[in-house]
Design a protein around this motif. Structure first.
Motif, PDB file in Angstrom:
ATOM      1  N   ILE A  94      -2.201  -7.745  -2.915  1.00 37.91           N
ATOM      2  CA  ILE A  94      -0.920  -6.909  -3.593  1.00 37.91           C
ATOM      3  C   ILE A  94      -0.874  -7.368  -5.241  1.00 37.91           C
ATOM      4  N   PRO A 130       2.642  -2.377  -0.919  1.00 43.15           N
ATOM      5  CA  PRO A 130       1.561  -1.668  -0.113  1.00 43.15           C
ATOM      6  C   PRO A 130       1.962  -1.041   1.156  1.00 43.15           C
ATOM      7  N   ARG A 171      -2.558  -1.339  -3.573  1.00 47.65           N
ATOM      8  CA  ARG A 171      -3.048  -2.641  -3.056  1.00 47.65           C
ATOM      9  C   ARG A 171      -4.215  -3.068  -4.139  1.00 47.65           C
TER      10      ARG A 171
END
Lengths: 584, 584
Positions: free
Chosen positions: A94, A109, A141
């Motif tokens: 992340i 995410p 992401r």
């Protein structure tokens, strides 16, 4: 009127140099998207129109399923994700950042935590439930290898829904409502799908199913039986053979086996010196894996599995989650001199056993096929020596069983519905019973019918909007360009005026107006000095399913209807064209 | 049918503890938004509906103005912003982050750079222009003090449009088209506005106008004259008096002025010892400011301005941008012993002058009112001494002029249209001729009619969607709650069923169906065991402009029409109610 002469569009003749897949290549060339950074795209007018249509279908079906739309920020504080452990679990996956006051944030995410907290903030009674809320929102992401255009991006649009119930039966009903909605969504999008069992472990829930679009180029592997079983390979469970009584089984015998560090060499040598007809399935392979836990510690674990099976990386990833898994390194072996590479086994005359009461101190886990009473040829933990007639449960005991062996065509489905076959697919949706994990971690409770506080049980339901759009593009094209299904096409009709005759342009404009007046979205190629070839090429690349060419026949009041998918072209009177286009 | 019994909504009795303004208080209490972090909000179903309506009005007018919608990511790489110098210029005002490969990214606060690069990528000829493209997108600024709910958030939704032309006349036309569209947008939103000249300096452009909503609680100050001049104070320019010939002006005279470090004490002392009738406007005040430049260096600068004026912080910020401005500290004075606090002047018998050929080495700049030939009482750079009859241009020369003095009611408008008055407003839009700054920095050129490469000239046009929504809420409420204008109300009609009579509920449901069938958005309060008082309170808080109460009169086929804004309530037959609601 949308005139191509002024529309913000530039089709490209060259494929983008970084395009790995057809959808990426065509969406860039036809002017739908434009790359900004690895896995990060801008949406151009055509692309935005398709995206809006996909989103509208999803909104319709969410609404029909009784879900309410909300919208959360992408930028969220660390604390809720810390409370559920995910701030750490995400690892490098992340984007994290700090604000000017040095407070930690992430680009979310997925949003289980904040949806849970929102409901906790506002609701307090079972009477408020069931509740399903969703958003269509941009998520982030930090993929290690963003690729395949929109199929695996770092910024992507998701529909994520979350259900809240105070009973398990309620969760089942909420789950089913979303599952049904997903079926309707994929049907409307014209996307074939298989619903497969998925692993529920990492998210802590109970029931989990993926919607996979079956395609040979899919990233995911799943299995299905004729009897109706379907699961992705991570969720497949091995049927263990029945245990065999130890009575009458021979005793283990150590034998010399020079230069037999591989299964193939071991089988050949065994058949020679033991005078048998052994296959790889009769050998027990012991694979050393290295786990890296969330706290950074490294642990070795040894997996024993039949010699005709391999460790499947994805199954191992799920089996050992949240730890990361890799093969043990030369350094790992050096540090553990009891592990004799190529000759590792669960039992040894030297006492260097694996498993319970292990001399190595390393955890030893088995494939379920290594059932009690089964006899194996395996390493003797002595260089150049193996042992045969080694019986599981009698001569060695492991620390547990683990599902990491690869799945093969013909393996029995765990529900008894027959042998499975392997197939590949692309994930297009995921429905998931989270259960009480998030509600417990974040304290979401409501008063039940008896005035008692009970923890809420939740579901989580996701569709990748931009990913689906890319899959539709991946499936609907030919060598000349895109061919959109009518349900998501950027325009319903693409009118092309050709030639130098003003009458053709006048008629094309009249036709466009007429079609627009009846509610159709029309793209009108009015470019005055562009050749028919270029116009047709652009039209085929863009992929509006229904084309109308207005050219030489205009004087006679005739136009050409052109079906982009079939390639069928028919000259018809204008009125017939209008009638056919407006009654579809 | 949207039934309140199942709708995701919880109205709150208590004001949120952090609410500083009415819009924030009511939007949270009525269930439109919910705070996630400072300046970061989630949108609940009601809020999302209002936001969608505001956005649709903007989309309509952008489309009518010939602009095309695109959509850029929020997460963007550093490089384009580095090329224009903004990566540094933003200072702490933006969110920066790194990806897993340590590459720099930002959450974009505005998108000039990437729009410029997009057009550079796709277009190459003057024939492709003019072009105006826009997006409605979530932006990020790391505000030092996020406050006032949505009025100054860290995540907020903007409509930002950018125009591209190859001639100045083209830019003027594109600018005018957006300016006209903004007028239509604010008219449809029912938002009163003033269009004021804004400072264009920091962004490097030429023409710049802000749309301000006039309100006493506005954050921005602007001035306007009866003759039609309007500007924000940062853009106001001072009319310099005509220079006066030096002939016949007296020579400077130093005089003792013990304990007169302030303008008031200096004026009183001067009138006593000089036997005059001086006012503060006859004194020259010299204010020491400290600038912090982008490279971190600190520079002192002294501003000379009439003693009846103050340095206006916002004007100083613009005048010295991109440097940050603050008052000089005690430490600054210690380091510069030639600066005698309270007695600083541009001339001194000791030779410690300010300005050109300065002994202090510190830049000295003047308010334009200090014209050549004007005579002043000011500091003599000697403790407890001032000088009078000091003549600008003769006895001292500055390093330039600067617009930092505060603007007052009665100051002359620079265009000769009479004296200005001050007013306060909230910024609701900004239109801006960027000119060629971004195109030059990023190399956006096209071939012109003669086949020559010319740099494109650009405009930038912004409306804060979430800010506007908050301003509308700020303007449309009473002590009981929100009162939405019909153009952006979450629902057109709010039907409230009251009592325990099933007939009332049946009639309310029938009415809701009828209204929905005619295209209206209806919220139906069908909650069975909730008192009329609670229902009415919720309805008034939520603020749908048109209410219909179905209760006791239901048996007689009568309902009550209730205008939320006027408070007018009328009992009418059902058919009349339908007729009135559907013909609005």
């Amino acid at each position: 009127m949308t005139r191509l002469s002024t529309y913000f569009l530039r089709t490209l003749r060259e494929d983008p140099s970084d395009a790995e897949v057809t959808s990426h290549r065509l969406l860039v060339r036809a002017g739908y998207i434009r790359r900004q950074a690895p896995g990060i795209f801008a949406w151009l007018p055509l692309g935005l129109r398709v995206k809006a249509k996909v989103e509208q279908i999803i909104r319709d079906e969410m609404s029909a399923a009784g879900a309410f739309e909300v919208h959360f920020p992408a930028l969220l504080p660390r604390e809720p994700y810390e409370a559920t452990g995910r701030w750490e679990e995400y690892g490098d996956g992340i984007f994290r950042l700090k604000d000017r006051k040095d407070a930690d944030y992430l680009l979310a995410p997925t949003h289980e935590e904040v949806f849970t907290l929102l409901v906790k903030d506002l609701y307090s009674s079972y009477k408020d439930l069931p509740l399903t809320i969703y958003q269509i929102q941009d998520k982030y992401r930090d993929e290690a290898r963003p690729r395949a255009g929109l199929l695996r991006g770092r910024e992507f649009t998701m529909k994520d829904a979350y259900s809240f119930d105070h009973t398990d039966a309620g969760l089942d009903a909420s789950y089913q409502a979303q599952r049904d909605a997903y079926e309707r969504i994929f049907q409307r999008l014209g996307l074939e799908y298989a619903i497969v069992q998925a692993d529920a472990g990492a998210m802590g829930g109970s029931r989990s199913e993926e919607f996979l679009h079956p395609t040979p180029v899919g990233e995911d592997t799943f299995v299905r039986s004729e009897g109706g079983y379907a699961a992705n390979v991570e969720a497949f469970t091995t049927t263990a053979p029945a245990p065999v009584p130890f009575d009458g089984l021979g005793e283990p015998v150590v034998f010399d086996s020079p230069n037999t560090p591989t299964i193939d060499t071991l089988v050949a040598h065994s058949n020679a010196v033991l005078d048998g007809t052994y296959t790889a399935a009769d050998t027990l392979k012991n694979v050393v894996l290295a786990l890296t836990h969330l706290d950074g510690t490294r642990e070795l674990v040894i997996v024993g599995l039949p010699g005709d099976r391999e460790v499947d990386d994805k199954r191992a990833e799920v089996a050992f989650a949240p730890a990361a898994v890799e093969a043990a390194t030369a350094e790992d072996f050096e540090k553990n001199p009891l592990l004799v590479k190529g000759y590792i086994g669960p039992w040894s005359p030297t006492g260097a056993v694996l498993g319970e009461e292990s001399a190595t101190g390393i955890r030893y886990v088995l494939d379920p096929r290594v059932a009690d009473g089964s006899a194996w040829i395996t390493g003797a933990n002595i260089d150049q020596k193996h042992v045969h007639s080694l019986v599981a449960g009698r001569d060695f005991v492991a620390d547990g069983f683990v599902e990491v062996a690869n799945v093969r065509d013909g393996d029995p489905a765990p529900d008894g519905s027959g042998p499975v076959t392997l197939a590949r697919g692309m994930e297009i949706g995921h429905v998931f019973q989270l259960g009480r994990k998030y509600a417990e971690a974040l304290g979401l409770k409501v008063l039940d019918e008896n005035g008692k506080l009970v923890t809420v049980t939740m579901g989580s339901y996701g569709i990748g909007v931009t990913r689906i759009l890319a899959i539709i593009a991946e499936l609907n094209n030919d060598e000349r360009g895109l061919i959109w299904p009518a349900s998501v096409a950027p325009f319903d009709v693409h009118v092309v005026a050709t030639g130098k005759d003003d009458a053709a342009f006048a008629l094309a404009e009249e036709l466009t107006s007429t079609l627009e007046a009846s509610g159709l979205d029309v793209l009108y190629d009015d470019r005055p000095k562009v050749s028919p070839g270029v116009k047709f090429g652009d039209a085929e690349l863009i992929g509006v399913p229904q084309l109308v060419v207005v050219g030489r026949g205009a004087a006679a009041g005739e136009v050409e209807l052109w079906d982009r998918r079939s390639g069928d072209r028919q000259v018809v009177p204008l009125a017939d064209a209008v009638a056919r286009l407006t009654t579809r």
